[in-house]
Each structure stands twice: as C-alpha cells, then as structure tokens.
Design a protein around this motif. Structure first.
Motif, PDB file in Angstrom:
ATOM      1  N   GLU A 119      -6.250  -3.486 -12.334  1.00  0.00           N
ATOM      2  CA  GLU A 119      -7.603  -3.619 -12.874  1.00  0.00           C
ATOM      3  C   GLU A 119      -8.046  -5.066 -12.732  1.00  0.00           C
ATOM      4  O   GLU A 119      -7.762  -5.911 -13.574  1.00  0.00           O
ATOM      5  CB  GLU A 119      -7.629  -3.201 -14.344  1.00  0.00           C
ATOM      6  CG  GLU A 119      -9.018  -3.168 -14.963  1.00  0.00           C
ATOM      7  CD  GLU A 119      -9.888  -2.028 -14.441  1.00  0.00           C
ATOM      8  OE1 GLU A 119     -11.120  -2.224 -14.369  1.00  0.00           O
ATOM      9  OE2 GLU A 119      -9.341  -0.959 -14.116  1.00  0.00           O
ATOM     10  N   GLY A 120      -8.737  -5.355 -11.617  1.00  0.00           N
ATOM     11  CA  GLY A 120      -9.161  -6.723 -11.350  1.00  0.00           C
ATOM     12  C   GLY A 120      -8.467  -7.274 -10.121  1.00  0.00           C
ATOM     13  O   GLY A 120      -7.696  -6.590  -9.446  1.00  0.00           O
ATOM     14  N   PRO A 121      -8.743  -8.550  -9.804  1.00  0.00           N
ATOM     15  CA  PRO A 121      -8.250  -9.112  -8.544  1.00  0.00           C
ATOM     16  C   PRO A 121      -6.773  -9.463  -8.570  1.00  0.00           C
ATOM     17  O   PRO A 121      -6.217  -9.855  -9.596  1.00  0.00           O
ATOM     18  CB  PRO A 121      -9.100 -10.382  -8.395  1.00  0.00           C
ATOM     19  CG  PRO A 121      -9.414 -10.789  -9.809  1.00  0.00           C
ATOM     20  CD  PRO A 121      -9.582  -9.496 -10.557  1.00  0.00           C
ATOM     21  N   ALA A 122      -6.135  -9.323  -7.416  1.00  0.00           N
ATOM     22  CA  ALA A 122      -4.793  -9.856  -7.212  1.00  0.00           C
ATOM     23  C   ALA A 122      -4.896 -11.363  -6.996  1.00  0.00           C
ATOM     24  O   ALA A 122      -5.986 -11.904  -6.784  1.00  0.00           O
ATOM     25  CB  ALA A 122      -4.143  -9.189  -6.002  1.00  0.00           C
ATOM     26  N   ASP A 123      -3.763 -12.040  -7.016  1.00  0.00           N
ATOM     27  CA  ASP A 123      -3.747 -13.478  -6.729  1.00  0.00           C
ATOM     28  C   ASP A 123      -3.644 -13.751  -5.231  1.00  0.00           C
ATOM     29  O   ASP A 123      -4.087 -14.794  -4.757  1.00  0.00           O
ATOM     30  CB  ASP A 123      -2.588 -14.137  -7.473  1.00  0.00           C
ATOM     31  CG  ASP A 123      -2.805 -14.110  -8.977  1.00  0.00           C
ATOM     32  OD1 ASP A 123      -3.480 -15.006  -9.493  1.00  0.00           O
ATOM     33  OD2 ASP A 123      -2.325 -13.173  -9.634  1.00  0.00           O
ATOM     34  N   LEU A 124      -3.053 -12.812  -4.505  1.00  0.00           N
ATOM     35  CA  LEU A 124      -2.971 -12.896  -3.047  1.00  0.00           C
ATOM     36  C   LEU A 124      -3.151 -11.498  -2.493  1.00  0.00           C
ATOM     37  O   LEU A 124      -2.554 -10.544  -2.989  1.00  0.00           O
ATOM     38  CB  LEU A 124      -1.613 -13.456  -2.607  1.00  0.00           C
ATOM     39  CG  LEU A 124      -1.229 -13.260  -1.132  1.00  0.00           C
ATOM     40  CD1 LEU A 124      -2.153 -14.055  -0.214  1.00  0.00           C
ATOM     41  CD2 LEU A 124       0.226 -13.638  -0.888  1.00  0.00           C
TER      42      LEU A 124
ATOM     43  N   ALA B 290       0.852  -1.188   0.000  1.00  0.00           N
ATOM     44  CA  ALA B 290       0.000   0.000   0.000  1.00  0.00           C
ATOM     45  C   ALA B 290       0.894   1.247   0.000  1.00  0.00           C
ATOM     46  O   ALA B 290       2.017   1.208   0.506  1.00  0.00           O
ATOM     47  CB  ALA B 290      -0.896  -0.021   1.232  1.00  0.00           C
ATOM     48  N   PRO B 291       0.431   2.354  -0.571  1.00  0.00           N
ATOM     49  CA  PRO B 291      -0.887   2.519  -1.193  1.00  0.00           C
ATOM     50  C   PRO B 291      -0.849   2.218  -2.692  1.00  0.00           C
ATOM     51  O   PRO B 291      -0.159   2.891  -3.445  1.00  0.00           O
ATOM     52  CB  PRO B 291      -1.185   4.000  -0.967  1.00  0.00           C
ATOM     53  CG  PRO B 291       0.185   4.650  -0.936  1.00  0.00           C
ATOM     54  CD  PRO B 291       1.148   3.619  -0.406  1.00  0.00           C
ATOM     55  N   PHE B 292      -1.576   1.185  -3.110  1.00  0.00           N
ATOM     56  CA  PHE B 292      -1.752   0.890  -4.528  1.00  0.00           C
ATOM     57  C   PHE B 292      -3.149   0.309  -4.699  1.00  0.00           C
ATOM     58  O   PHE B 292      -3.514  -0.655  -4.015  1.00  0.00           O
ATOM     59  CB  PHE B 292      -0.696  -0.082  -5.047  1.00  0.00           C
ATOM     60  CG  PHE B 292      -0.649  -0.160  -6.550  1.00  0.00           C
ATOM     61  CD1 PHE B 292       0.008   0.812  -7.287  1.00  0.00           C
ATOM     62  CD2 PHE B 292      -1.301  -1.184  -7.233  1.00  0.00           C
ATOM     63  CE1 PHE B 292       0.046   0.762  -8.677  1.00  0.00           C
ATOM     64  CE2 PHE B 292      -1.268  -1.245  -8.615  1.00  0.00           C
ATOM     65  CZ  PHE B 292      -0.590  -0.273  -9.344  1.00  0.00           C
ATOM     66  N   GLN B 293      -3.911   0.915  -5.584  1.00  0.00           N
ATOM     67  CA  GLN B 293      -5.319   0.575  -5.732  1.00  0.00           C
ATOM     68  C   GLN B 293      -5.524  -0.757  -6.460  1.00  0.00           C
ATOM     69  O   GLN B 293      -4.861  -1.045  -7.459  1.00  0.00           O
ATOM     70  CB  GLN B 293      -6.031   1.673  -6.527  1.00  0.00           C
ATOM     71  CG  GLN B 293      -6.366   2.911  -5.716  1.00  0.00           C
ATOM     72  CD  GLN B 293      -7.661   2.749  -4.948  1.00  0.00           C
ATOM     73  OE1 GLN B 293      -8.640   2.218  -5.460  1.00  0.00           O
ATOM     74  NE2 GLN B 293      -7.664   3.215  -3.712  1.00  0.00           N
ATOM     75  N   MET B 294      -6.478  -1.531  -5.950  1.00  0.00           N
ATOM     76  CA  MET B 294      -6.966  -2.738  -6.620  1.00  0.00           C
ATOM     77  C   MET B 294      -8.432  -2.488  -6.958  1.00  0.00           C
ATOM     78  O   MET B 294      -9.279  -2.413  -6.071  1.00  0.00           O
ATOM     79  CB  MET B 294      -6.813  -3.975  -5.728  1.00  0.00           C
ATOM     80  CG  MET B 294      -7.371  -5.253  -6.352  1.00  0.00           C
ATOM     81  SD  MET B 294      -7.094  -6.728  -5.317  1.00  0.00           S
ATOM     82  CE  MET B 294      -8.104  -6.332  -3.867  1.00  0.00           C
ATOM     83  N   LYS B 295      -8.717  -2.329  -8.250  1.00  0.00           N
ATOM     84  CA  LYS B 295     -10.080  -1.993  -8.693  1.00  0.00           C
ATOM     85  C   LYS B 295     -10.877  -3.272  -8.918  1.00  0.00           C
ATOM     86  O   LYS B 295     -10.566  -4.080  -9.795  1.00  0.00           O
ATOM     87  CB  LYS B 295     -10.013  -1.179  -9.988  1.00  0.00           C
ATOM     88  CG  LYS B 295     -11.366  -0.913 -10.643  1.00  0.00           C
ATOM     89  CD  LYS B 295     -12.253  -0.043  -9.771  1.00  0.00           C
ATOM     90  CE  LYS B 295     -13.473   0.463 -10.532  1.00  0.00           C
ATOM     91  NZ  LYS B 295     -14.365  -0.624 -10.975  1.00  0.00           N
ATOM     92  N   LEU B 296     -11.924  -3.451  -8.114  1.00  0.00           N
ATOM     93  CA  LEU B 296     -12.844  -4.574  -8.263  1.00  0.00           C
ATOM     94  C   LEU B 296     -14.163  -4.046  -8.833  1.00  0.00           C
ATOM     95  O   LEU B 296     -14.289  -2.853  -9.124  1.00  0.00           O
ATOM     96  CB  LEU B 296     -13.045  -5.263  -6.914  1.00  0.00           C
ATOM     97  CG  LEU B 296     -11.755  -5.735  -6.228  1.00  0.00           C
ATOM     98  CD1 LEU B 296     -12.064  -6.351  -4.872  1.00  0.00           C
ATOM     99  CD2 LEU B 296     -10.992  -6.713  -7.107  1.00  0.00           C
ATOM    100  N   SER B 297     -15.155  -4.895  -8.974  1.00  0.00           N
ATOM    101  CA  SER B 297     -16.399  -4.476  -9.625  1.00  0.00           C
ATOM    102  C   SER B 297     -17.130  -3.383  -8.855  1.00  0.00           C
ATOM    103  O   SER B 297     -17.747  -2.503  -9.446  1.00  0.00           O
ATOM    104  CB  SER B 297     -17.320  -5.684  -9.821  1.00  0.00           C
ATOM    105  OG  SER B 297     -17.667  -6.241  -8.563  1.00  0.00           O
TER     106      SER B 297
END
Length: 244
Positions: free
Chosen positions: A129-134, A97-104
């Motif tokens: 853009e979308g989910p991380a793996d962890l 953090a801080p780094f954005q993870m954009k979900l729906s």
C-alpha cells in the motif's frame, strides 16, 4: 472458447512464435472480454491470482504478455542478489513479481521491488500500500512504452526514490534517483561501469554482470561487493554446515 481457438491461443503463448507486440494484440482478440473492465482495486485483487497477467490502472484492468527467458533469467539473478544482500544487512524486504504495488492511480506489478525496514508497515498480505523504495522493471519490446512512459511518471509522482530500467535485448541499463525537486534524475554508472544504489546502503552493481552468459554466481558477486567481511561470514556459514 472452442477447441480450435484454444489451440491457436496455446500456440501464440509459445516463445519465439511472434513479436511481443503482435502476440499481445492477438491474445486480446482471442481471450474472452471481461464483463465489466471498470472495477475497484479491492475487486481486482479479489479476482486476480498468481497467474493473472494484468495490472490495475485508473479502474481499468490492463493485461500484459508473458515474460521471455532472458527477462526471467535477469529477474531471478537480481532477486537473488538483492534479497541476499538486503537480508544479510537487515535492510528490509525484496519481492519479485507478481506482487501488487498500489499507488494513487494504479496497481502495478514491478519485476522487483525493495521496501526499506522503516516502511515495512506498508506491506499487506496481498499488496504493498504505497510506493516501494526501489522499483526494477525489466524492459521488453512490448513493455518499453509503459516502463519508460506511464510507469516512469507514475513512479515519480508516487515518490519512489529509485527506479531501474533493465533492457536485456539491447543490453542497456538506466538508473534514476529522486532529486531534491522530487523528480527522477538519471544516475549513470561510473567510468568503471559500476552503479551505486542510493536507497540500499553499500550496494553496488557492475552493469556488465547482467549480460554475462551464464549469469555470475550470487555468492561470488556478494563476495566482491562485501569484501573481507562477507568472506568471513561465508567461511563461518561453511563451518556451521560442516562443509569445512
């Protein structure tokens, strides 16, 4: 904001003055309200910077409190350990953090996230853009309802394969892995207190490492995880640097 309010705001932001929950409520009262709290995600990204303590949830901006020292210590330790392991094995990217993870329905800032090599196309300069793996969240008294509630179900719905919850205050860690039904299933450490990641091949974590004071050396942990192969690489690196 007047001088007196600024002095009060500076005092409230100091660690140890108040509980996280009460600090957050008082900060919300003192900070000037946003003219329009309902904003598109692109506008939120444009307005936010590295010092913005907020997430985007269903077109609303949700502020959160500054992190504690124990939070930052564990976040730094896990970031150093995971990044070194992932880069050494060329498995992907680890971001703090801080780094954005954009979900729906939200734009979250996990404490740590791992993106596997095959999903690096999801990474953009300003966000994932979308989910991380962890995803790793380090729990505080103020963040616990979100981390175990809203975020848990958001991350599950988004298809994130693995979710760690680390609680420094109670010295407790919970690990969840996505099962065949697409739901998070609790994946406890083994009887020796070792947790093995599902999405980072070969990586394991002895949970007691997280509670040591001072925290252990990343190189020593990598040596224990990697064994003889890592030891050979470490010796080669020392020779290359002229230290041997």
């Amino acid at each position: 904001m007047g001088t007196q309010a600024e002095e009060i705001l500076a005092l409230l932001q100091k660690p140890g003055v108040l509980t996280e929950g009460l600090r957050r409520k008082l900060l919300e009262l003192l900070l000037p309200p946003m003219e329009n709290p309902y904003v598109p995600y692109e506008e939120f990204l444009a307005r936010a910077d590295e010092d913005t303590l907020a997430e985007w949830v269903q077109v609303e901006i949700h502020p959160y409190s500054p992190a504690s020292r124990s939070h930052q210590d564990i976040a730094g330790f896990l970031y150093g350990l995971l990044r070194a392991y992932v880069e050494r094995h060329r498995l992907g990217v680890v971001l703090p953090a801080p780094f954005q993870m954009k979900l729906s329905r939200s734009g979250r800032e996990p404490d740590l996230l791992f993106v596997a090599q095959e999903h690096l196309h999801r990474l953009h300069p300003t966000h994932l853009e979308g989910p991380a793996d962890l995803v790793v969240e380090i729990v505080s008294p103020e963040s616990a309802p979100r981390d175990r509630g809203e975020k848990f179900y958001e991350y599950q719905e988004a298809g994130i394969p693995e979710y760690w919850l680390i609680d420094p205050q109670s010295q407790w860690a919970e690990f969840y892995q996505r099962n065949e039904r697409g739901r998070f299933q609790h994946a406890p450490p083994d009887p020796q207190g070792i947790y093995r990641s599902q999405v980072i091949p070969g990586f394991w974590l002895r949970v007691d490492w997280l509670w040591q004071d001072p925290l252990p050396s990343v190189d020593m942990i990598l040596l224990e995880i990697g064994g003889e192969a890592y030891a050979r690489r470490l010796i080669e690196r020392i020779r290359e640097q002229g230290w041997l």
